[in-house]
Design a protein around this motif. Sequence first.
Motif, short mmCIF file in Angstrom:
data_model
loop_
_atom_site.label_atom_id
_atom_site.label_comp_id
_atom_site.label_asym_id
_atom_site.label_seq_id
_atom_site.Cartn_x
_atom_site.Cartn_y
_atom_site.Cartn_z
N LYS A 72 13.11 30.94 47.45
CA LYS A 72 14.27 31.82 47.33
C LYS A 72 15.50 31.18 47.97
O LYS A 72 15.38 30.50 48.98
CB LYS A 72 13.98 33.17 47.99
CG LYS A 72 12.85 33.94 47.33
CD LYS A 72 12.61 35.28 48.02
CE LYS A 72 11.49 36.05 47.36
NZ LYS A 72 11.23 37.36 48.05
N ALA A 73 16.65 31.43 47.39
CA ALA A 73 17.89 30.86 47.90
C ALA A 73 18.16 31.35 49.32
O ALA A 73 18.04 32.54 49.61
CB ALA A 73 19.05 31.24 46.99
N VAL A 74 18.52 30.43 50.20
CA VAL A 74 18.86 30.77 51.58
C VAL A 74 20.32 31.25 51.59
O VAL A 74 21.23 30.53 51.18
CB VAL A 74 18.69 29.56 52.51
CG1 VAL A 74 19.11 29.92 53.93
CG2 VAL A 74 17.24 29.09 52.50
N GLY A 75 20.53 32.46 52.06
CA GLY A 75 21.84 33.09 51.96
C GLY A 75 22.94 32.40 52.73
O GLY A 75 24.12 32.54 52.39
N THR A 76 22.60 31.66 53.79
CA THR A 76 23.62 31.03 54.61
C THR A 76 24.10 29.69 54.04
O THR A 76 24.98 29.08 54.64
CB THR A 76 23.09 30.81 56.03
OG1 THR A 76 21.87 30.06 55.95
CG2 THR A 76 22.85 32.13 56.73
N TYR A 77 23.52 29.27 52.93
CA TYR A 77 23.90 27.98 52.36
C TYR A 77 24.44 28.13 50.94
O TYR A 77 24.03 29.04 50.19
CB TYR A 77 22.70 27.03 52.33
CG TYR A 77 22.32 26.48 53.68
CD1 TYR A 77 23.19 25.66 54.38
CD2 TYR A 77 21.08 26.76 54.25
CE1 TYR A 77 22.84 25.15 55.63
CE2 TYR A 77 20.73 26.27 55.49
CZ TYR A 77 21.62 25.46 56.17
OH TYR A 77 21.28 24.95 57.40
N PHE A 78 25.31 27.20 50.56
CA PHE A 78 25.73 27.10 49.17
C PHE A 78 24.56 26.56 48.36
O PHE A 78 23.82 25.67 48.82
CB PHE A 78 26.94 26.16 49.04
CG PHE A 78 28.23 26.79 49.46
CD1 PHE A 78 29.06 27.36 48.52
CD2 PHE A 78 28.60 26.81 50.80
CE1 PHE A 78 30.26 27.97 48.90
CE2 PHE A 78 29.80 27.41 51.20
CZ PHE A 78 30.63 27.99 50.24
N PRO A 239 32.22 34.14 49.46
CA PRO A 239 32.11 35.42 50.18
C PRO A 239 30.70 35.67 50.73
O PRO A 239 30.56 36.15 51.86
CB PRO A 239 32.47 36.45 49.10
CG PRO A 239 33.32 35.70 48.13
CD PRO A 239 32.74 34.33 48.09
N ARG A 240 29.68 35.33 49.96
CA ARG A 240 28.31 35.54 50.41
C ARG A 240 27.96 34.68 51.62
O ARG A 240 27.39 35.14 52.60
CB ARG A 240 27.35 35.26 49.27
CG ARG A 240 25.88 35.54 49.59
CD ARG A 240 25.07 34.27 49.71
NE ARG A 240 25.23 33.41 48.56
CZ ARG A 240 24.95 32.13 48.58
NH1 ARG A 240 24.53 31.56 49.70
NH2 ARG A 240 25.11 31.36 47.50
N VAL A 241 28.36 33.40 51.58
CA VAL A 241 28.08 32.49 52.69
C VAL A 241 28.84 32.93 53.94
O VAL A 241 28.29 32.94 55.05
CB VAL A 241 28.42 31.05 52.31
CG1 VAL A 241 28.31 30.12 53.53
CG2 VAL A 241 27.51 30.56 51.19
N ALA A 242 30.10 33.28 53.77
CA ALA A 242 30.91 33.71 54.91
C ALA A 242 30.31 34.95 55.57
O ALA A 242 30.20 35.03 56.80
CB ALA A 242 32.34 33.98 54.46
#
Length: 285
Positions: A72-78, A239-242
């Motif tokens: 699953k994609a890690v939310g803190t990274y692009f 916005p999601r990473v920030a």
Amino acid sequence: MERLPGWLRRHVAAIRAVVVLTLLLGAVYPLAVTGVAQALFNGRANGSMIERDGRAVGSALIGQSFTDAEGKAVGTYFQSRPSAAGDGYDMLSTAASNLGPEDVVDVLPVPGAEEGGRQSLLTQVCARSKEIGEREGVSGARPYCTPDGVGAVLKVFPAVGLPIRVVSVNQACPATPFVAEYGGVKVECGRPGEDYSAGRTVPVRGDVTHIRVPGDAVTASGSGLDPHISVAYAELQAPRVAKARGMDEGRVRALIAAHTDGRGLGFMGEPAVNVLELNLALDQG
């Protein structure tokens, strides 16, 4: 040599040529090229490796995934663009999917069968767009995609003439077809294992006018190793990473700009963002 038979002289000459060419092309030439590369392009010749705290974390030229143990994609990274190289960014399996724009019909998986189904290129794009839209908080709608993230494709029977049967072939029963009727005929859901090849293929565009998820977010590059994403895809993720990092969004967008590469030779291609370098910059604050 003059006393040797003609056939033997020819064999000796061939062996001598093999030895000389092996030394020249198998040893001298590779060593010379390697020496020049190390002297003039040391970083690139060694793979443009990027190190942090004394260990290599990746290459500036080879993409990689930023996912957890479950994929699953890690939310803190692009996130990078998709890859069709092996299980993803496999340098030993660099390739494209070789699927083209006419690949729009899925093979639906039959419950209990050993072999699974196969998603068409269209459904892969639709599913990715839906997933990315949900992750980034925007609409993932695209032309020729159903709301549930598969290709909006009908099979019409007979192939010629007035329809008497219509099937939404990419929506397995008991799914509700994305359109209720076509040509005055009720649309059926697709039944796994049933052969629809005799029908006429009708992709349905829908009324989507604004696409929020960029094309590079849902399609793999030709090599499957592209380390860059478009500026538009990076801006979509900002916005999601920030939010996930508790950072000012303006700071995140400034980092995007700082790690955007311009057009090749000033005019080829489009500006692109190196994902690994951007994520490392985020970690440094």
